[in-house]
Scaffold this active site. Structure first.
Site, PDB file in Angstrom:
ATOM      1  N   HIS A  40      -4.714  -3.420   6.303  1.00  0.00           N
ATOM      2  CA  HIS A  40      -4.485  -3.687   4.874  1.00  0.00           C
ATOM      3  C   HIS A  40      -5.830  -4.107   4.282  1.00  0.00           C
ATOM      4  O   HIS A  40      -6.129  -5.303   4.136  1.00  0.00           O
ATOM      5  CB  HIS A  40      -3.440  -4.782   4.656  1.00  0.00           C
ATOM      6  CG  HIS A  40      -3.372  -5.194   3.209  1.00  0.00           C
ATOM      7  ND1 HIS A  40      -2.911  -4.351   2.226  1.00  0.00           N
ATOM      8  CD2 HIS A  40      -3.752  -6.321   2.566  1.00  0.00           C
ATOM      9  CE1 HIS A  40      -3.001  -4.954   1.050  1.00  0.00           C
ATOM     10  NE2 HIS A  40      -3.523  -6.151   1.229  1.00  0.00           N
ATOM     11  N   ASP A  58       0.842  -1.203   0.000  1.00  0.00           N
ATOM     12  CA  ASP A  58       0.000   0.000   0.000  1.00  0.00           C
ATOM     13  C   ASP A  58       0.878   1.255   0.000  1.00  0.00           C
ATOM     14  O   ASP A  58       0.612   2.228  -0.706  1.00  0.00           O
ATOM     15  CB  ASP A  58      -0.911  -0.013   1.233  1.00  0.00           C
ATOM     16  CG  ASP A  58      -1.616  -1.355   1.383  1.00  0.00           C
ATOM     17  OD1 ASP A  58      -2.379  -1.715   0.484  1.00  0.00           O
ATOM     18  OD2 ASP A  58      -1.365  -2.050   2.381  1.00  0.00           O
TER      19      ASP A  58
HETATM   20  N1  LIG Z   1      -0.736  -7.926   2.408  1.00  0.00           N
HETATM   21  C1  LIG Z   1      -0.731  -7.679   1.116  1.00  0.00           C
HETATM   22  O1  LIG Z   1      -0.410  -6.555   0.695  1.00  0.00           O
HETATM   23  C2  LIG Z   1      -1.105  -8.707   0.103  1.00  0.00           C
HETATM   24  C3  LIG Z   1      -1.581  -9.936   0.482  1.00  0.00           C
HETATM   25  N2  LIG Z   1      -1.929 -10.881  -0.446  1.00  0.00           N
HETATM   26  C4  LIG Z   1      -2.388 -12.170   0.055  1.00  0.00           C
HETATM   27  O2  LIG Z   1      -1.328 -13.117   0.007  1.00  0.00           O
HETATM   28  C5  LIG Z   1      -1.858 -14.417   0.007  1.00  0.00           C
HETATM   29  C6  LIG Z   1      -1.161 -15.293  -1.010  1.00  0.00           C
HETATM   30  O3  LIG Z   1      -1.403 -14.815  -2.307  1.00  0.00           O
HETATM   31  P1  LIG Z   1      -1.013 -15.696  -3.595  1.00  0.00           P
HETATM   32  O4  LIG Z   1       0.385 -16.197  -3.503  1.00  0.00           O
HETATM   33  O5  LIG Z   1      -1.401 -14.899  -4.766  1.00  0.00           O
HETATM   34  O6  LIG Z   1      -2.023 -16.926  -3.429  1.00  0.00           O
HETATM   35  P2  LIG Z   1      -1.970 -18.348  -4.116  1.00  0.00           P
HETATM   36  O7  LIG Z   1      -3.337 -18.918  -3.957  1.00  0.00           O
HETATM   37  O8  LIG Z   1      -1.336 -18.272  -5.475  1.00  0.00           O
HETATM   38  O9  LIG Z   1      -0.960 -19.151  -3.197  1.00  0.00           O
HETATM   39  C7  LIG Z   1      -1.229 -19.452  -1.868  1.00  0.00           C
HETATM   40  C8  LIG Z   1      -0.472 -20.717  -1.543  1.00  0.00           C
HETATM   41  O10 LIG Z   1      -0.637 -20.960  -0.149  1.00  0.00           O
HETATM   42  C9  LIG Z   1      -0.713 -22.340   0.029  1.00  0.00           C
HETATM   43  N3  LIG Z   1      -1.283 -22.641   1.338  1.00  0.00           N
HETATM   44  C10 LIG Z   1      -2.581 -22.674   1.716  1.00  0.00           C
HETATM   45  N4  LIG Z   1      -2.701 -23.065   2.987  1.00  0.00           N
HETATM   46  C11 LIG Z   1      -1.443 -23.274   3.441  1.00  0.00           C
HETATM   47  C12 LIG Z   1      -0.910 -23.700   4.682  1.00  0.00           C
HETATM   48  N5  LIG Z   1      -1.706 -24.021   5.712  1.00  0.00           N
HETATM   49  N6  LIG Z   1       0.429 -23.803   4.794  1.00  0.00           N
HETATM   50  C13 LIG Z   1       1.231 -23.533   3.754  1.00  0.00           C
HETATM   51  N7  LIG Z   1       0.786 -23.134   2.550  1.00  0.00           N
HETATM   52  C14 LIG Z   1      -0.535 -23.006   2.403  1.00  0.00           C
HETATM   53  C15 LIG Z   1      -1.546 -22.817  -1.164  1.00  0.00           C
HETATM   54  O11 LIG Z   1      -1.379 -24.205  -1.406  1.00  0.00           O
HETATM   55  C16 LIG Z   1      -1.003 -21.946  -2.278  1.00  0.00           C
HETATM   56  O12 LIG Z   1       0.064 -22.583  -2.963  1.00  0.00           O
HETATM   57  C17 LIG Z   1      -3.361 -14.251  -0.205  1.00  0.00           C
HETATM   58  O13 LIG Z   1      -4.000 -14.342   1.047  1.00  0.00           O
HETATM   59  C18 LIG Z   1      -3.472 -12.836  -0.742  1.00  0.00           C
HETATM   60  O14 LIG Z   1      -4.748 -12.291  -0.475  1.00  0.00           O
HETATM   61  C19 LIG Z   1      -1.766 -10.644  -1.777  1.00  0.00           C
HETATM   62  C20 LIG Z   1      -1.294  -9.436  -2.215  1.00  0.00           C
HETATM   63  C21 LIG Z   1      -0.958  -8.383  -1.314  1.00  0.00           C
HETATM   64  O1  LIG Z   2      -6.950  -8.863  -2.237  1.00  0.00           O
HETATM   65  C1  LIG Z   2      -5.906  -9.518  -2.459  1.00  0.00           C
HETATM   66  O2  LIG Z   2      -5.803 -10.753  -2.356  1.00  0.00           O
HETATM   67  C2  LIG Z   2      -4.683  -8.781  -2.907  1.00  0.00           C
HETATM   68  C3  LIG Z   2      -4.253  -7.720  -1.984  1.00  0.00           C
HETATM   69  O3  LIG Z   2      -4.350  -7.804  -0.772  1.00  0.00           O
HETATM   70  C4  LIG Z   2      -3.665  -6.531  -2.571  1.00  0.00           C
HETATM   71  O4  LIG Z   2      -3.345  -6.540  -3.776  1.00  0.00           O
HETATM   72  O5  LIG Z   2      -3.521  -5.531  -1.862  1.00  0.00           O
END
Ligand SMILES: NC(=O)C1=CN([C@@H]2O[C@H](COP(=O)(O)OP(=O)(O)OC[C@H]3O[C@@H](n4cnc5c(N)ncnc54)[C@H](O)[C@@H]3O)[C@@H](O)[C@H]2O)C=CC1
Ligand SMILES: O=C([O-])CC(=O)C(=O)O
Length: 329
Positions: A188, A160
């Site tokens: 967030h 952000d």
């Molecule tokens: N704080 C922030 O600014 C942001 C947060 N996010 C969040 O990050 C997270 C991950 O995003 P992506 O990589 O795109 O998702 P993704 O769905 O591509 O990957 C998530 C991975 O986590 C694994 N997973 C699920 N449960 C698990 C567990 N208990 N232990 C270990 N691994 C586990 C899944 O098998 C999957 O491979 C999401 O919750 C998304 O919303 C995404 C963008 C920004």
């Molecule tokens: O909503 C989501 O999973 C992605 C997210 O947090 C972001 O891009 O800030």
């Protein structure tokens, strides 16, 4: 190379952020170009094969700093002796899922991971929670780790922060390098508050330079706060490379320090500063030095900012109540 390698655990390693993150960690961008690392990848059992594929590619990069990769579906193994934990894997919200269901599903992930960190991580463990809802997932993990100092659990608002830097640079015809002291307050989520009242652009106050409260209220804040949804709309998938980049920035700043005269935004346990109830994991302006962060004190908060900070903090309090009600903290 004489330095002891730093153990870095990444959960959700086979996911899209994991794929954008691991190579950068292994190349030295997380901790420094002279710091060897050992990677621990935690995944759920069905995704272990995909994690192995990523590990093969990491091997094929022949990174001089990468001194080992271990893959596991057991948090007790993945967090054993770990120094830096990046909790990326989370349960995404699916159709028809209420917020309470989402929090409960994530409780099932972050509570056991917090306990495993408590029982097995190194004494200097630093935790960054990326998986959403990041602030409250961090609270759940922290509550399950009573032996780890509470301040070691942080949540990511650096994406952000970075988004806000670019929007402000575009508006003012400057570059992100010209901007200092920008702050993300709160959660967030779409209630977050990107604050430019203390920021400077090329040394001049940003809010005065912009001098356009309508742009601030109607364009800047919603653009930054809803950027995650806009990326999903455009890409058909949520932010991945930019999220991985922000995770690198967050930990690099925490470990290596902020530049003189600047600060960063981190989701950290509140000590009551700026009226944010103690213990909530909320985003603040922080300076960092020697691996520790401190909340920037003494900022004057005007009415415009106050109401927005309060709204985001209220949402965090509601999330805390919800996970308390579910017995997760
Ligand atoms: N704080 C922030 O600014 C942001 C947060 N996010 C969040 O990050 C997270 C991950 O995003 P992506 O990589 O795109 O998702 P993704 O769905 O591509 O990957 C998530 C991975 O986590 C694994 N997973 C699920 N449960 C698990 C567990 N208990 N232990 C270990 N691994 C586990 C899944 O098998 C999957 O491979 C999401 O919750 C998304 O919303 C995404 C963008 C920004
Ligand atoms: O909503 C989501 O999973 C992605 C997210 O947090 C972001 O891009 O800030």
């Amino acid at each position: 190379m004489t330095r002891t390698p730093v153990n870095v655990t990444v959960t959700g390693a086979a996911g899209q952020i994991g794929y954008a993150l691991l190579f950068r960690i292994a190349s030295g961008q997380l901790l420094g170009a002279d710091v060897p690392v050992k990677l621990r990848l935690l995944e759920i059992t069905p995704a272990l094969k995909a994690a192995e594929g990523t590990a093969m590619e990491l091997d094929d990069c022949a990174f001089p700093l990468l001194q080992g990769i271990e893959i596991s579906d057991d948090p007790n193994v993945a967090f054993d002796g770990t120094n830096v934990a990046l909790l990326v894997g989370a349960r995404p919200r699916t159709k028809g899922m209420e917020r309470g269901d989402l929090l409960e599903a994530n409780g099932g992930i972050f509570k056991p991971q917090g306990k495993a960190i408590n029982d097995h991580a190194a004494d200097d463990i630093k935790v960054l929670v990326v998986g959403n809802p990041a602030n409250t997932n961090a609270l759940i993990a922290q509550a399950a780790a009573p032996d780890v100092p509470a301040e070691r659990f942080t949540a990511m608002t650096r994406l952000d922060h970075n988004r806000a830097l670019t929007q402000l640079a575009k508006k003012t015809g400057s570059t992100v390098a010209d901007i200092k002291r920008l702050t993300i307050w709160g959660n967030h989520s779409a209630t977050q508050y990107p604050d430019i009242f203390h920021a400077t652009v090329a040394g001049k106050n940003a809010a005065e330079t912009v001098n356009d409260e309508k742009w601030l209220a109607e364009e800047f804040i919603p653009t930054v706060a809803k950027r995650g949804a806009a990326i999903i709309e455009a890409r058909g998938a949520s932010s991945a490379a930019s999220a991985a980049n922000a995770a690198i920035d967050h930990v690099h700043t925490w470990v290596n320090g902020t530049a003189d005269g600047d600060w960063a935004s981190m989701g950290i346990p509140s000590d009551g500063s700026y009226g944010v109830p103690e213990g909530l994991i909320s985003s603040f302006p922080v300076t960092t030095k020697d691996g520790k962060y401190e909340i920037v004190q003494g900022l004057e908060i005007n009415d415009f900012s106050r109401s927005r900070i309060d709204a985001s903090v209220k949402e965090l309090e509601e999330e805390r109540e919800a996970v308390r009600g579910l017995g997760l903290i």
